[in-house]
Scaffold this motif. Structure first.
Motif, mmCIF file in Angstrom:
data_model
loop_
_atom_site.group_PDB
_atom_site.id
_atom_site.type_symbol
_atom_site.label_atom_id
_atom_site.label_comp_id
_atom_site.label_asym_id
_atom_site.label_seq_id
_atom_site.Cartn_x
_atom_site.Cartn_y
_atom_site.Cartn_z
ATOM 1 N N SER A 60 -0.739 -3.392 0.825
ATOM 2 C CA SER A 60 -0.466 -4.093 2.016
ATOM 3 C C SER A 60 0.256 -4.525 3.237
ATOM 4 N N LEU A 61 -0.859 -5.366 3.442
ATOM 5 C CA LEU A 61 -0.041 -5.429 5.164
ATOM 6 C C LEU A 61 1.403 -5.392 5.112
ATOM 7 N N ASP A 62 1.789 -5.988 4.113
ATOM 8 C CA ASP A 62 3.611 -6.073 4.136
ATOM 9 C C ASP A 62 4.213 -4.246 4.414
ATOM 10 N N ALA A 64 2.453 -2.317 5.192
ATOM 11 C CA ALA A 64 1.573 -1.293 5.676
ATOM 12 C C ALA A 64 2.378 -1.661 7.210
ATOM 13 N N PHE A 65 3.557 -2.600 8.025
ATOM 14 C CA PHE A 65 3.936 -3.043 8.844
ATOM 15 C C PHE A 65 5.192 -2.129 8.939
#
Length: 110
Positions: A60-62, A64-65
């Motif tokens: 997910s993007l979360d 990844a961040f």
């Protein structure tokens, strides 16, 4: 003070010995610093590659961040630590380079 050629030769030899000792300290210290920098670069590259893989594998993007933020934090802390260590190495080098000249300075002040 220096009335004859032998005194001048002795002084010249002493000064050359001091200079060679000082240059030896510089050479030894610079080799240690270069080895330290090379080790840090290798470690930094490996950690950066691992971080890229972790970010790319994130579902997910979360995540990844989160992985990216974690990497930036550890990279920054590692950089600051490495710069501190290199600063100490340069300080030690300057002290080692000066040591041979301490005796000469003592003689000159008398």
């Amino acid at each position: 003070m220096m009335n004859n050629f032998e005194d001048m030769q002795k002084l010249g030899k002493e000064n050359m010995d001091i200079a060679m000792e000082s240059l030896g300290s510089v050479s030894k210290s610079m080799q240690a610093i270069a080895a330290e920098v090379a080790d840090y670069q290798k470690k930094s590259f490996e950690e950066g590659s691992a971080a890229v893989e972790k970010v790319a594998a994130s579902k997910s993007l979360d995540k990844a961040f989160e992985a990216q933020s974690e990497y930036f934090k550890t990279a920054y802390e590692g950089f600051v630590g490495e710069m501190t260590k290199l600063g100490e190495m340069y300080t030690d080098m300057s002290k080692d380079v000066y040591k041979p000249f301490e005796g000469v300075m003592g003689k000159m002040s008398k």
